[in-house]
Motif scaffolding. Structure first.
Motif, mmCIF file in Angstrom:
data_model
loop_
_atom_site.group_PDB
_atom_site.id
_atom_site.type_symbol
_atom_site.label_atom_id
_atom_site.label_comp_id
_atom_site.label_asym_id
_atom_site.label_seq_id
_atom_site.Cartn_x
_atom_site.Cartn_y
_atom_site.Cartn_z
ATOM 1 N N GLN A 70 0.921 -1.226 0.034
ATOM 2 C CA GLN A 70 -0.002 -0.056 -0.091
ATOM 3 C C GLN A 70 0.609 1.242 -0.141
ATOM 4 O O GLN A 70 1.908 1.360 0.691
ATOM 5 C CB GLN A 70 -0.903 -0.081 1.138
ATOM 6 C CG GLN A 70 -1.836 1.364 1.211
ATOM 7 C CD GLN A 70 -3.003 0.958 2.183
ATOM 8 O OE1 GLN A 70 -3.717 0.019 2.325
ATOM 9 N NE2 GLN A 70 -3.480 2.138 2.756
ATOM 10 N N ALA A 87 -3.398 -0.551 7.731
ATOM 11 C CA ALA A 87 -3.047 -1.454 6.383
ATOM 12 C C ALA A 87 -2.371 -2.659 6.597
ATOM 13 O O ALA A 87 -2.641 -3.644 5.990
ATOM 14 C CB ALA A 87 -2.313 -0.488 5.511
ATOM 15 N N ALA A 92 -1.925 -5.771 4.276
ATOM 16 C CA ALA A 92 -0.750 -5.335 3.709
ATOM 17 C C ALA A 92 0.548 -5.852 4.327
ATOM 18 O O ALA A 92 0.783 -6.161 5.458
ATOM 19 C CB ALA A 92 -0.782 -3.670 3.471
ATOM 20 N N CYS A 303 1.243 -3.184 -5.946
ATOM 21 C CA CYS A 303 0.553 -2.062 -5.071
ATOM 22 C C CYS A 303 -0.783 -1.598 -5.938
ATOM 23 O O CYS A 303 -0.533 -1.048 -7.034
ATOM 24 C CB CYS A 303 1.502 -0.819 -4.933
ATOM 25 S SG CYS A 303 0.693 0.366 -3.958
ATOM 26 N N ASP A 319 -8.797 2.731 -0.443
ATOM 27 C CA ASP A 319 -7.453 1.883 -0.162
ATOM 28 C C ASP A 319 -8.018 0.529 0.306
ATOM 29 O O ASP A 319 -7.284 -0.376 0.282
ATOM 30 C CB ASP A 319 -6.953 2.505 1.297
ATOM 31 C CG ASP A 319 -6.159 3.804 0.910
ATOM 32 O OD1 ASP A 319 -6.037 4.076 -0.504
ATOM 33 O OD2 ASP A 319 -5.695 4.640 1.540
ATOM 34 N N ARG A 323 -6.914 -2.895 -1.441
ATOM 35 C CA ARG A 323 -6.140 -3.976 -0.801
ATOM 36 C C ARG A 323 -6.840 -5.087 -0.810
ATOM 37 O O ARG A 323 -6.055 -6.185 -1.031
ATOM 38 C CB ARG A 323 -6.061 -3.407 0.649
ATOM 39 C CG ARG A 323 -5.090 -4.439 1.504
ATOM 40 C CD ARG A 323 -4.608 -3.624 2.985
ATOM 41 N NE ARG A 323 -5.844 -3.516 3.545
ATOM 42 C CZ ARG A 323 -6.517 -2.106 3.871
ATOM 43 N NH1 ARG A 323 -5.849 -1.075 3.374
ATOM 44 N NH2 ARG A 323 -7.602 -2.173 4.672
#
Length: 458
Positions: A70, A87, A92, A303, A319, A323
């Motif tokens: 991320q 994250a 992540a 990413c 986000d 993810r």
């Protein structure tokens, strides 16, 4: 059944397949009907067969599985740290920090992050020896890579950070301290370069660094150097898989010639070029297939781009969706279970070989005519990219290249003027530059501007 199923069927040669296809076409021309040509000049056949296939050496696909990353822009330390910790907690495995001001408290930025389990990427928007030195003080980090690319900055902005000599002098120190260097190939893709150009420019770009560093680094330092290619992945699914594989093969050849570490890190993100303002949910479909190409091509780190990144400020929902797309690919679609899954595919092997050959020929031409930096200063690289971008733009404008929801099946009731938190188009910022900068531009911009003007006029 005691015998293998397929042993009862006779093998069919490529010649026999072609004869059968020709018969089924009932007199239509095989070449004109079934073979098409890509923008890279590659003729794509309707089928591929092992008896006419040359298999390439394994392009050094990484042993370890790919990582979910991320990206976080560091505007406020506490906020950036909070986003990073959240994250990592939610899946992540690596974090890329974009840092505008290198004079920051690194300990605050990395608070509560397990450095032994989390890979870190730092992209500085200025050159800083002190920040690079501070990275060396981190306690037992898993992986820390500093992304500094002075030629990439010149290509993107039109200027050096300071001056050519000063930039190279600082760059050399940063490379020795961080034991890494970075090449921004995504800029060329997002500006409209075709895949052969992207590969050739990536190779010529890193060759400029190898040439300069050849007398600056010892043999041990060369073998310890980690090169990171930052690439953008488009929607041409199989071609993008082949592009990444070809990049590894080409890099290995150049690195071996100089005596450098011949394995590279590939940091992949979806392309911005095909993302749209209207019918923005289709961006999730585009980024999913682009991340799939990155994984199957052998990227080390992927990413994802939030579906609303071109018009919304960074937000938790965007986000999380980005993810989760990668988490689904990795843990529910099992994209991390097979090493080098594209190996042995006749089509992908053929594309890899052709892209590599064409890119190598283009690279040799660049070197024979003074090198990448010279051609960048003379505007040759910019002109070639603009020619490719104009061709692709014409295909989009004519409807040959389709973006659903924009130039195909648009929703006339979709209004976006009230949603804009960011300016989603190329910004005209007249300034004095040493060279013409390479400008990223999305295909849908002109059409979207016309729709926004119509909205605002109502």
């Amino acid at each position: 059944m005691t015998k293998p199923l397929f042993s009862v069927f006779p093998e069919v040669s490529s010649k026999e397949w072609k004869q059968k296809i020709q018969a089924d076409l009932k007199g239509a021309d095989y070449t004109e009907t079934l073979i098409w040509q890509s923008n890279e000049g590659i003729h794509v056949k309707p089928f591929y067969h092992k008896d006419s296939q040359h298999f390439l050496a394994n392009p050094a696909i990484p042993e370890s599985t790919w990582q979910i990353c991320q990206t976080i822009y560091v505007q406020q330390l506490e906020v950036a740290n909070k986003i990073a910790v959240s994250a990592i907690k939610n899946g992540a495995e690596s974090i890329k920090f974009i840092i505008p001001d290198p004079e920051i408290a690194l300990s605050k930025l990395l608070k509560n992050i397990n450095l032994e389990e989390t890979s870190l990427f730092f992209e500085l928007q200025s050159l800083s020896e002190s920040f690079t030195e501070s990275i060396k003080t981190l306690n037992k980090p898993k992986t820390v890579l500093l992304q500094h690319d002075i030629i990439g900055n010149l290509a993107r902005s039109g200027n050096w950070f300071s001056s050519m000599d000063a930039d190279y002098n600082t760059f050399t120190k940063l490379v020795k301290t961080s034991e890494s260097l970075s090449v921004d190939v995504g800029l060329y893709q997002n500006a409209g370069a075709n895949m052969v150009q992207q590969l050739a420019y990536a190779l010529a770009h890193v060759n400029e660094y190898f040439n300069y560093l050849d007398t600056q680094l010892s043999s041990k330092q060369k073998q310890g150097l980690q090169v990171v290619f930052q690439i953008a992945v488009g929607s041409n699914y199989f071609f993008e898989i082949a592009k990444i594989r070809a990049l590894r093969l080409l890099f290995k050849s150049v690195a071996d010639a100089y005596g450098y570490n011949n394995t590279c890190q590939i940091f992949a993100t979806p392309s911005k070029r095909n993302k749209t303002l209207y019918d923005y949910n289709t961006n999730m479909l585009r980024t999913t297939t682009e991340c799939m190409s990155a994984v199957l091509g052998g990227a080390n780190t992927v990413c994802n781009m939030p579906y609303d990144a071109i018009y919304h400020k960074n937000n938790e929902f965007g986000d999380r969706i980005a993810r989760n797309q990668l988490l689904i690919l990795k843990h529910e679609s099992y994209f991390s279970e097979v090493k080098n899954p594209a190996e042995g595919s006749y089509y992908i092997e053929s594309l890899t070989e052709q892209l590599a050959e064409k890119a190598l020929e283009r690279f040799k031409d660049i070197e024979a005519n003074g090198g990448f930096l010279k051609q960048l200063k003379e505007g040759i690289i910019q002109r070639k990219i603009n020619e490719s971008a104009s061709k692709e733009q014409a295909q989009f404008n004519s409807g040959e290249l389709i973006l659903v929801g924009t130039n195909k099946h648009p929703n006339s009731q979709d209004n976006m003027a009230h949603e804009l938190e960011l300016f989603p188009f190329v910004k005209n910022n007249p300034r004095k530059t040493l060279i013409a900068p390479i400008v990223e531009k999305r295909l849908a911009e002109q059409m979207e501007q016309a729709r926004l003007n119509k909205e605002q006029a109502q």
